[in-house]
Enzyme design. Sequence first.
Site, short mmCIF file in Angstrom:
data_model
loop_
_atom_site.label_atom_id
_atom_site.label_comp_id
_atom_site.label_asym_id
_atom_site.label_seq_id
_atom_site.Cartn_x
_atom_site.Cartn_y
_atom_site.Cartn_z
N GLY A 14 0.79 -1.23 0.00
CA GLY A 14 0.00 0.00 0.00
C GLY A 14 0.82 1.29 0.00
O GLY A 14 1.81 1.43 -0.73
N TYR A 34 -11.09 4.18 14.88
CA TYR A 34 -10.10 4.61 13.88
C TYR A 34 -10.03 6.14 13.83
O TYR A 34 -8.94 6.72 13.84
CB TYR A 34 -10.48 4.04 12.51
CG TYR A 34 -9.51 4.37 11.40
CD1 TYR A 34 -8.31 3.69 11.27
CD2 TYR A 34 -9.80 5.38 10.47
CE1 TYR A 34 -7.43 3.99 10.24
CE2 TYR A 34 -8.92 5.68 9.44
CZ TYR A 34 -7.73 4.99 9.33
OH TYR A 34 -6.86 5.29 8.31
N ILE A 57 -8.09 6.02 -0.70
CA ILE A 57 -6.91 5.58 -1.46
C ILE A 57 -7.04 4.09 -1.80
O ILE A 57 -7.44 3.28 -0.95
CB ILE A 57 -5.61 5.80 -0.64
CG1 ILE A 57 -5.56 7.24 -0.05
CG2 ILE A 57 -4.38 5.50 -1.49
CD1 ILE A 57 -5.51 8.37 -1.05
N THR A 91 -5.94 0.80 -1.80
CA THR A 91 -4.99 -0.14 -1.17
C THR A 91 -5.85 -1.25 -0.54
O THR A 91 -7.08 -1.19 -0.59
CB THR A 91 -4.20 0.53 -0.03
OG1 THR A 91 -5.13 0.88 1.01
CG2 THR A 91 -3.44 1.77 -0.46
N1 LIG Z 1 -5.96 3.46 2.24
C1 LIG Z 1 -6.61 4.52 2.66
O1 LIG Z 1 -7.68 4.86 2.11
C2 LIG Z 1 -6.06 5.34 3.80
C3 LIG Z 1 -6.73 6.55 4.08
C4 LIG Z 1 -6.27 7.34 5.13
C5 LIG Z 1 -5.18 6.93 5.89
N2 LIG Z 1 -4.54 5.74 5.62
C6 LIG Z 1 -3.43 5.38 6.48
O2 LIG Z 1 -2.25 5.14 5.71
C7 LIG Z 1 -1.46 4.12 6.32
C8 LIG Z 1 -1.20 3.00 5.33
O3 LIG Z 1 -2.44 2.54 4.85
P1 LIG Z 1 -2.60 1.46 3.68
O4 LIG Z 1 -3.88 1.78 3.02
O5 LIG Z 1 -1.36 1.34 2.90
O6 LIG Z 1 -2.83 0.16 4.60
P2 LIG Z 1 -2.54 -1.39 4.32
O7 LIG Z 1 -3.44 -2.13 5.24
O8 LIG Z 1 -2.64 -1.66 2.87
O9 LIG Z 1 -1.03 -1.55 4.83
C9 LIG Z 1 -0.68 -1.36 6.18
C10 LIG Z 1 0.67 -1.99 6.44
O10 LIG Z 1 0.96 -1.82 7.84
C11 LIG Z 1 1.48 -3.04 8.35
N3 LIG Z 1 1.22 -3.16 9.79
C12 LIG Z 1 0.02 -3.34 10.40
N4 LIG Z 1 0.19 -3.47 11.72
C13 LIG Z 1 1.52 -3.36 11.96
C14 LIG Z 1 2.31 -3.40 13.12
N5 LIG Z 1 1.76 -3.62 14.34
N6 LIG Z 1 3.64 -3.23 13.01
C15 LIG Z 1 4.22 -3.03 11.79
N7 LIG Z 1 3.52 -2.99 10.65
C16 LIG Z 1 2.19 -3.16 10.73
C17 LIG Z 1 0.74 -4.13 7.57
O11 LIG Z 1 1.43 -5.37 7.62
C18 LIG Z 1 0.70 -3.50 6.17
O12 LIG Z 1 1.85 -3.82 5.44
C19 LIG Z 1 -2.24 3.66 7.57
O13 LIG Z 1 -1.76 4.34 8.71
C20 LIG Z 1 -3.66 4.10 7.25
O14 LIG Z 1 -4.43 4.28 8.42
C21 LIG Z 1 -4.98 4.95 4.58
#
Ligand SMILES: NC(=O)c1ccc[n+]([C@@H]2O[C@H](COP(=O)([O-])OP(=O)(O)OC[C@H]3O[C@@H](n4cnc5c(N)ncnc54)[C@H](O)[C@@H]3O)[C@@H](O)[C@H]2O)c1
Length: 265
Positions: free
Chosen positions: A17, A163, A198, A200
């Site tokens: 992601g 969240y 986003i 992912t």
């Molecule tokens: N995708 C969206 O729409 C979106 C929107 C707003 C914010 N975000 C934020 O962006 C960040 C990344 O999101 P994403 O969409 O790529 O998520 P994702 O779920 O695709 O990836 C998250 C990654 O974090 C790792 N992870 C989870 N728990 C962990 C831990 N305890 N220690 C180490 N690694 C850990 C997972 O293994 C994974 O590789 C997050 O903080 C999420 O909250 C995402």
Amino acid sequence: MGRVAGKIAIVTGGGTGIGRAAATRLAEEGAIVTIAEFDAANGQAVAEELGGDAAFVEHDVREEASWQNLMKSVADRHGRPDILVNNAGILATNNNQELAVTDLEQWRAVQQVNVEGVFLGCKYGVDAMIANGGRAKGGAGGGAIVNMSSIAGLVATAHLVAYGASKGAVRQMTKSVAIDCAKKGLGIRCNSVHPGVIVTNMGNQVMGMGNGNVEANWEARLNLVPMGEPGQAVDVANCILFLASDEARHITGAELVVDGGMTAI
Ligand SMILES: NC(=O)c1ccc[n+]([C@@H]2O[C@H](COP(=O)([O-])OP(=O)(O)OC[C@H]3O[C@@H](n4cnc5c(N)ncnc54)[C@H](O)[C@@H]3O)[C@@H](O)[C@H]2O)c1
């Protein structure tokens, strides 16, 4: 010359992601990246994909000992880190996070990763960055921390009570860390990034919350994005890259929104 040439960077949750995209953009612009990731297979794969001096360290952001191990591993290989991207996060531990059905177990699980994980990251990140003394004291310290919040940290998310609270905490914590570092003359900047919708794995998980109808929910949600399309991981990664680079040298305690205009209306 790359925009972050020669800088030592750590990206938590860099195995997929947004984290993977951030690690890739940082490496493309010359940084030496360590992928700190819970999922060993994904973390290893991204480190191999990046090649060169990129490395994978198995890491759990919730565990203090894991942060100590990560910082030691980076120090042994490269010395002081310049960039830390506190990206790892989780959305939920089941398919419903409305107030009435969210128990303490789910609440705590989300806060542990998203809030305690970022707190420990800031704590150990700042500590590692000042290892040689802050700039104000004539040392070589300094650096940039980028914390992943969300638009859920800015506006209400009625169906994501735990969240939303966790991402609000990240926004606020970022500002406290930024001002603490600035007042101490450490040369360390700390900013938050606030993505909207986003594409992912987590993006799909968001859309599946409640009724599980991922496709229909993507369509409905896109009607709320003024720019009419979802963001891609690289769109967020480019903002992370900017904040991590010296181009953002006068920016700290700021929040950068990447949401196609969602929160502007
Ligand atoms: N995708 C969206 O729409 C979106 C929107 C707003 C914010 N975000 C934020 O962006 C960040 C990344 O999101 P994403 O969409 O790529 O998520 P994702 O779920 O695709 O990836 C998250 C990654 O974090 C790792 N992870 C989870 N728990 C962990 C831990 N305890 N220690 C180490 N690694 C850990 C997972 O293994 C994974 O590789 C997050 O903080 C999420 O909250 C995402």
